[in-house]
Design an enzyme around this catalytic site. Structure first.
Site, PDB file in Angstrom:
ATOM      1  N   ASP A  51       0.873  -1.164   0.000  1.00  0.00           N
ATOM      2  CA  ASP A  51       0.000   0.000   0.000  1.00  0.00           C
ATOM      3  C   ASP A  51       0.921   1.229   0.000  1.00  0.00           C
ATOM      4  OD1 ASP A  51      -2.362   1.670   0.531  1.00  0.00           O
ATOM      5  OD2 ASP A  51      -1.554   1.826   2.561  1.00  0.00           O
ATOM      6  N   ASP A  95      -0.162   5.224   1.039  1.00  0.00           N
ATOM      7  CA  ASP A  95      -0.391   6.192   2.112  1.00  0.00           C
ATOM      8  C   ASP A  95      -0.447   5.505   3.470  1.00  0.00           C
ATOM      9  OD1 ASP A  95      -0.495   8.528   0.540  1.00  0.00           O
ATOM     10  OD2 ASP A  95      -2.572   8.125  -0.015  1.00  0.00           O
ATOM     11  N   GLU A 131      -0.375  11.054   5.644  1.00  0.00           N
ATOM     12  CA  GLU A 131      -1.710  11.596   5.888  1.00  0.00           C
ATOM     13  C   GLU A 131      -1.721  13.010   6.460  1.00  0.00           C
ATOM     14  OE1 GLU A 131      -4.070  10.508   4.460  1.00  0.00           O
ATOM     15  OE2 GLU A 131      -3.818   8.364   4.178  1.00  0.00           O
TER      16      GLU A 131
END
Length: 221
Positions: A11, A13, A20
């Site tokens: 993944d 973020d 974030e």
């Protein structure tokens, strides 16, 4: 040992990098530039992160916002974010660079499975983009995590069975998406996902600092 895993799927973020807070800042600046009084503090943003996708989060916050407003805000937010990444304000999480190097040295394929935009992903990866066999982003799928579509696409492109892959995630939505296809997942919770339910993960680690590729494969089982 290594023949138990042929690919690592990341993944982006929260997993590759703690992105974030940069995204939150970029959203707030885009709102301000547009003359809106909206402000997403950490508590609000934590709730909005339960929804995958930037446009979707804007709509979750402001359901009556027009498609044109949502698209404009999201586009401007991405411009602000990519400039932040380019200026070095976002860096990889501990252990990520070492893990990528080890995997490449062992001949493992590397892949990205994210529902972030391609522009944001490529801004973060920079020259490292060339290390990845395939990169599946928001533009490549119709449904975002926790739907498994992006992981199904990556498996198809890799031409590998789920049991030959290991996924690195940071969120419950990502975990649900990957495990729905039988993928094994190791979770490294990020700033906004610490303390959430990661039932079904092979392991939950604070980060990958000092964690070897061999150790991750052992945790996969």
């Amino acid at each position: 040992m290594m023949n138990r895993v042929a690919a690592l799927i990341f993944d982006v973020d929260g997993t590759l990098a703690e992105t974030e807070e940069a995204h939150r800042y970029a959203f707030n600046r885009a709102f301000s530039e547009s003359g809106l009084s909206w402000t997403w503090n950490q508590a609000i943003y934590r709730q909005l992160l339960k929804v995958s996708g930037g446009k979707e989060r804007i709509l979750a916050f402001a359901p009556d916002a027009s498609p044109e407003l949502v698209a404009g805000l999201h586009s401007r937010k991405n411009q602000i974010y990519t400039k932040m990444v380019a200026s070095g304000q976002v860096s990889f999480r501990p252990g990520i660079e070492s893990l990528i190097s080890s995997a490449r040295a062992q001949g493992l394929k590397l892949a990205i499975a994210t529902t972030a935009t391609r522009a944001n992903v490529e801004a973060l990866l920079g020259a490292r983009k060339a290390f990845f066999h395939t990169i599946a982003c928001a533009e490549d799928v119709r449904r975002k995590k926790p739907d498994p579509e992006v992981y199904a696409l990556v498996l198809k492109r890799l031409d590998l069975a789920p049991d030959k892959c290991l996924v690195l995630e940071d969120s419950p939505n990502g975990l649900i998406a990957a495990t729905a296809l039988g993928l094994k997942v190791i979770v490294t919770p990020s700033l906004y996902t610490r303390g959430l339910d990661f039932s079904g993960a092979c392991a939950v680690l604070p980060d990958l600092g000092g964690v070897t590729l061999a150790r991750l494969i052992d945790l996969k089982g």
